[in-house]
Write a protein that holds these residues in place. Sequence first.
Motif, PDB file in Angstrom:
ATOM      1  N   GLU A 122       0.886  -1.021  -0.123  1.00 36.02           N
ATOM      2  CA  GLU A 122      -0.071  -0.015  -0.091  1.00 36.02           C
ATOM      3  C   GLU A 122       0.944   1.366   0.018  1.00 36.02           C
ATOM      4  OE1 GLU A 122      -3.038   0.030  -0.448  1.00 36.02           O
ATOM      5  OE2 GLU A 122      -2.922  -2.251  -0.668  1.00 36.02           O
ATOM      6  N   PHE A 123       1.868   1.287   0.703  1.00 40.68           N
ATOM      7  CA  PHE A 123       2.955   2.277   0.666  1.00 40.68           C
ATOM      8  C   PHE A 123       3.307   2.495  -0.691  1.00 40.68           C
ATOM      9  CE2 PHE A 123       2.979   2.304   5.469  1.00 40.68           C
ATOM     10  CZ  PHE A 123       2.730   3.356   5.726  1.00 40.68           C
ATOM     11  N   SER A 124       3.775   1.327  -1.119  1.00 40.16           N
ATOM     12  CA  SER A 124       4.365   1.515  -2.598  1.00 40.16           C
ATOM     13  C   SER A 124       3.398   2.072  -3.604  1.00 40.16           C
ATOM     14  CB  SER A 124       4.598   0.008  -3.036  1.00 40.16           C
ATOM     15  OG  SER A 124       5.775  -0.514  -2.379  1.00 40.16           O
ATOM     16  N   LYS A 125       2.150   1.941  -3.488  1.00 47.84           N
ATOM     17  CA  LYS A 125       1.138   2.486  -4.452  1.00 47.84           C
ATOM     18  C   LYS A 125       0.926   3.901  -4.040  1.00 47.84           C
ATOM     19  CE  LYS A 125      -1.541  -1.821  -4.371  1.00 47.84           C
ATOM     20  NZ  LYS A 125      -2.844  -2.648  -3.997  1.00 47.84           N
ATOM     21  N   TRP A 126       0.889   4.383  -2.847  1.00 42.50           N
ATOM     22  CA  TRP A 126       0.942   5.641  -2.364  1.00 42.50           C
ATOM     23  C   TRP A 126       2.103   6.400  -3.018  1.00 42.50           C
ATOM     24  CZ3 TRP A 126       0.698   7.330   3.497  1.00 42.50           C
ATOM     25  CH2 TRP A 126       0.271   8.918   3.430  1.00 42.50           C
ATOM     26  N   LEU A 127       3.268   5.863  -3.012  1.00 42.19           N
ATOM     27  CA  LEU A 127       4.325   6.624  -3.639  1.00 42.19           C
ATOM     28  C   LEU A 127       4.220   6.797  -5.157  1.00 42.19           C
ATOM     29  CD1 LEU A 127       7.251   4.748  -1.601  1.00 42.19           C
ATOM     30  CD2 LEU A 127       6.912   7.090  -1.608  1.00 42.19           C
ATOM     31  N   ILE A 128       3.855   5.786  -5.803  1.00 39.64           N
ATOM     32  CA  ILE A 128       3.436   5.644  -7.188  1.00 39.64           C
ATOM     33  C   ILE A 128       2.562   6.780  -7.618  1.00 39.64           C
ATOM     34  CG2 ILE A 128       2.750   4.454  -9.196  1.00 39.64           C
ATOM     35  CD1 ILE A 128       3.956   1.872  -8.135  1.00 39.64           C
ATOM     36  N   PHE A 129       1.399   6.857  -6.787  1.00 32.77           N
ATOM     37  CA  PHE A 129       0.094   7.667  -7.148  1.00 32.77           C
ATOM     38  C   PHE A 129       0.856   9.197  -6.875  1.00 32.77           C
ATOM     39  CE2 PHE A 129      -2.484   4.286  -7.536  1.00 32.77           C
ATOM     40  CZ  PHE A 129      -3.737   4.733  -7.873  1.00 32.77           C
ATOM     41  N   GLU A 130       1.572   9.342  -5.694  1.00 31.90           N
ATOM     42  CA  GLU A 130       1.799  10.708  -5.442  1.00 31.90           C
ATOM     43  C   GLU A 130       2.992  11.363  -6.500  1.00 31.90           C
ATOM     44  OE1 GLU A 130       1.539  14.047  -3.179  1.00 31.90           O
ATOM     45  OE2 GLU A 130       0.718  12.065  -2.741  1.00 31.90           O
ATOM     46  N   CYS A 131       3.795  10.483  -6.984  1.00 29.73           N
ATOM     47  CA  CYS A 131       4.832  10.841  -7.981  1.00 29.73           C
ATOM     48  C   CYS A 131       4.063  11.005  -9.202  1.00 29.73           C
ATOM     49  CB  CYS A 131       6.153   9.989  -7.993  1.00 29.73           C
ATOM     50  SG  CYS A 131       7.037   9.686  -6.688  1.00 29.73           S
ATOM     51  N   CYS A 132       3.323  10.142  -9.577  1.00 31.81           N
ATOM     52  CA  CYS A 132       2.707  10.363 -10.985  1.00 31.81           C
ATOM     53  C   CYS A 132       1.950  11.771 -11.319  1.00 31.81           C
ATOM     54  CB  CYS A 132       1.932   9.070 -11.406  1.00 31.81           C
ATOM     55  SG  CYS A 132       2.788   7.724 -12.048  1.00 31.81           S
ATOM     56  N   THR A 133       1.124  11.912  -9.938  1.00 30.56           N
ATOM     57  CA  THR A 133       0.296  12.982 -10.258  1.00 30.56           C
ATOM     58  C   THR A 133       1.051  14.309 -10.008  1.00 30.56           C
ATOM     59  OG1 THR A 133      -1.416  11.901  -8.643  1.00 30.56           O
ATOM     60  CG2 THR A 133      -1.289  14.318  -8.746  1.00 30.56           C
ATOM     61  N   LEU A 134       2.330  14.382  -9.423  1.00 30.87           N
ATOM     62  CA  LEU A 134       2.973  15.408  -9.385  1.00 30.87           C
ATOM     63  C   LEU A 134       3.624  15.631 -10.556  1.00 30.87           C
ATOM     64  CD1 LEU A 134       4.695  15.282  -5.679  1.00 30.87           C
ATOM     65  CD2 LEU A 134       2.899  16.803  -6.404  1.00 30.87           C
ATOM     66  N   TYR A 135       4.072  14.698 -11.342  1.00 28.90           N
ATOM     67  CA  TYR A 135       4.904  14.782 -12.442  1.00 28.90           C
ATOM     68  C   TYR A 135       3.790  15.452 -13.668  1.00 28.90           C
ATOM     69  CZ  TYR A 135       7.453  13.996 -16.568  1.00 28.90           C
ATOM     70  OH  TYR A 135       8.629  13.827 -17.772  1.00 28.90           O
ATOM     71  N   GLU A 136       2.724  14.664 -13.580  1.00 29.93           N
ATOM     72  CA  GLU A 136       1.539  15.241 -14.460  1.00 29.93           C
ATOM     73  C   GLU A 136       1.042  16.603 -14.456  1.00 29.93           C
ATOM     74  OE1 GLU A 136      -0.429  10.777 -15.022  1.00 29.93           O
ATOM     75  OE2 GLU A 136      -1.341  12.203 -13.725  1.00 29.93           O
ATOM     76  N   GLY A 137       1.040  16.872 -12.978  1.00 32.91           N
ATOM     77  CA  GLY A 137       0.733  18.246 -12.901  1.00 32.91           C
ATOM     78  C   GLY A 137       1.867  19.316 -13.321  1.00 32.91           C
ATOM     79  N   TRP A 138       2.882  19.128 -13.350  1.00 25.97           N
ATOM     80  CA  TRP A 138       4.263  19.708 -13.407  1.00 25.97           C
ATOM     81  C   TRP A 138       4.137  20.033 -15.024  1.00 25.97           C
ATOM     82  CZ3 TRP A 138       7.896  18.347 -17.061  1.00 25.97           C
ATOM     83  CH2 TRP A 138       9.159  19.154 -17.321  1.00 25.97           C
ATOM     84  N   ALA A 139       4.081  18.724 -15.915  1.00 28.14           N
ATOM     85  CA  ALA A 139       3.919  18.819 -17.314  1.00 28.14           C
ATOM     86  C   ALA A 139       2.873  19.670 -17.751  1.00 28.14           C
ATOM     87  CB  ALA A 139       3.834  17.491 -17.648  1.00 28.14           C
ATOM     88  N   GLU A 140       1.553  19.621 -17.358  1.00 29.36           N
ATOM     89  CA  GLU A 140       0.268  20.566 -17.494  1.00 29.36           C
ATOM     90  C   GLU A 140       0.888  22.014 -17.371  1.00 29.36           C
ATOM     91  OE1 GLU A 140      -2.711  19.043 -15.171  1.00 29.36           O
ATOM     92  OE2 GLU A 140      -2.766  17.388 -16.623  1.00 29.36           O
ATOM     93  N   LYS A 141       1.556  22.243 -16.208  1.00 30.94           N
ATOM     94  CA  LYS A 141       1.795  23.815 -15.890  1.00 30.94           C
ATOM     95  C   LYS A 141       3.149  24.238 -16.725  1.00 30.94           C
ATOM     96  CE  LYS A 141       1.659  27.574 -13.433  1.00 30.94           C
ATOM     97  NZ  LYS A 141       2.648  28.317 -14.254  1.00 30.94           N
ATOM     98  N   VAL A 142       3.764  23.449 -16.857  1.00 32.42           N
ATOM     99  CA  VAL A 142       4.905  24.102 -17.824  1.00 32.42           C
ATOM    100  C   VAL A 142       4.349  24.287 -19.307  1.00 32.42           C
ATOM    101  CG1 VAL A 142       7.155  23.527 -18.855  1.00 32.42           C
ATOM    102  CG2 VAL A 142       6.871  23.272 -16.406  1.00 32.42           C
ATOM    103  N   CYS A 143       3.680  23.384 -19.734  1.00 28.61           N
ATOM    104  CA  CYS A 143       2.943  23.328 -21.290  1.00 28.61           C
ATOM    105  C   CYS A 143       2.020  24.608 -21.160  1.00 28.61           C
ATOM    106  CB  CYS A 143       2.621  22.119 -21.520  1.00 28.61           C
ATOM    107  SG  CYS A 143       3.410  20.732 -21.831  1.00 28.61           S
ATOM    108  N   HIS A 144       1.344  25.005 -20.090  1.00 27.71           N
ATOM    109  CA  HIS A 144       0.650  26.090 -20.012  1.00 27.71           C
ATOM    110  C   HIS A 144       1.449  27.340 -20.068  1.00 27.71           C
ATOM    111  CE1 HIS A 144      -1.878  29.213 -18.249  1.00 27.71           C
ATOM    112  NE2 HIS A 144      -3.043  28.869 -18.619  1.00 27.71           N
ATOM    113  N   ASP A 145       2.635  27.271 -19.713  1.00 30.49           N
ATOM    114  CA  ASP A 145       3.498  28.364 -19.568  1.00 30.49           C
ATOM    115  C   ASP A 145       4.026  28.777 -21.098  1.00 30.49           C
ATOM    116  OD1 ASP A 145       2.953  29.009 -17.090  1.00 30.49           O
ATOM    117  OD2 ASP A 145       5.050  28.127 -16.509  1.00 30.49           O
ATOM    118  N   LEU A 146       4.211  27.697 -21.604  1.00 32.21           N
ATOM    119  CA  LEU A 146       5.294  27.563 -23.023  1.00 32.21           C
ATOM    120  C   LEU A 146       4.238  27.707 -24.348  1.00 32.21           C
ATOM    121  CD1 LEU A 146       8.151  25.868 -22.262  1.00 32.21           C
ATOM    122  CD2 LEU A 146       7.793  28.228 -22.001  1.00 32.21           C
ATOM    123  N   PHE A 147       3.125  26.997 -24.367  1.00 29.73           N
ATOM    124  CA  PHE A 147       2.372  26.692 -25.450  1.00 29.73           C
ATOM    125  C   PHE A 147       0.858  27.255 -25.690  1.00 29.73           C
ATOM    126  CE2 PHE A 147       5.281  23.148 -24.520  1.00 29.73           C
ATOM    127  CZ  PHE A 147       6.329  23.383 -25.695  1.00 29.73           C
TER     128      PHE A 147
END
Length: 322
Positions: A87-112
């Motif tokens: 369960e902790f492994s899943k928590w880590l995966i969810f957290e990291c994926c969510t943060l990375y996806e959010g980062w990609a969306e924000k940077v793309c919003h700034d540039l494109f």
Amino acid sequence: MASSKPAFFFSATQSVDDRLGAAFTFIWANYAGLREFWWQVRGFKQQFPELHIKEVEKKFLSGLPIPGGIDFKKAFLNSDWAAHEQEFSKWLIFECCTLYEGWAEKVCHDLFSKSKRDSHAKSLQFPFVDAANPGYKSVITDANSQVSTFMQQELLPTLKASKLNCWDQMDAHLTAYSYFKKCRNSIIHSDGLCTQSILDLQVKIALEQSKKPSPFKNNFSLPVQVLNQKITFDLRDCILFGTIARKLICTLDAALSVASKSEVVMENRLRNLSSKKDKWKSLPSDPLRYEQRIHRMLSAAKIPEPQNLVNFIGWMKGKKLI
């Protein structure tokens, strides 16, 4: 270099890097607390096997406000620690994926432009395959179709010097990211069952880390997965995945920082800063104090250290920022 200046360019990168650290701190605090609680409850029940589970709950939770219920049998008596680690492994995966996806969306919003943001944010999550599936390279090519020579000269050397930069191994790192993202998606959509695409990606990671030297600082253990069976995780692999996500964000931050639009982003950041406080508009005449004020201005605007402060000051004057 002023220690208060960030190691990254985009505000989204600076924010996500901080949030990743905070997330891991919170997760490990929960890990330590649950581990101790799990041991205590099991030990207490072994000492007093005749007690009803409700009495055990009262022993540990009496006087402690709990916003929700806890199934003591399931959480402490019927689950071994390995189940909690999954369960902790899943928590880590969810957290990291969510943060990375959010980062990609924000940077793309700034540039494109609006029409490109969603597709580019997705492409930043995939390795280069071929011309038909260029993944992250298509985004960098688009962003850098107009390059800022000033950003290349003044900020890129600082940004790409980070120990987190993995540009030469981007495809291997994004392959690893894709594997864990597929596992996350399976948990959400397919009850956590292993798919053929997950198996294929695991083989690709194994091939990558069999190279000499491996593209990863630490290789993944990659537990054996079985098609249409529940995915199993190694907690250490999921910790390494957090590092993978952080390195990808850092590397792409540098690669995208040289776009002409990035220079505009930096100009707007400094202009917004000077519009909020008068102290940034009036600079001291003393040369030493003048440079110190510029350094503080860059720190306040979260601008990385430039290669040549004199050149940077000249750019700021040209943009009428000072």
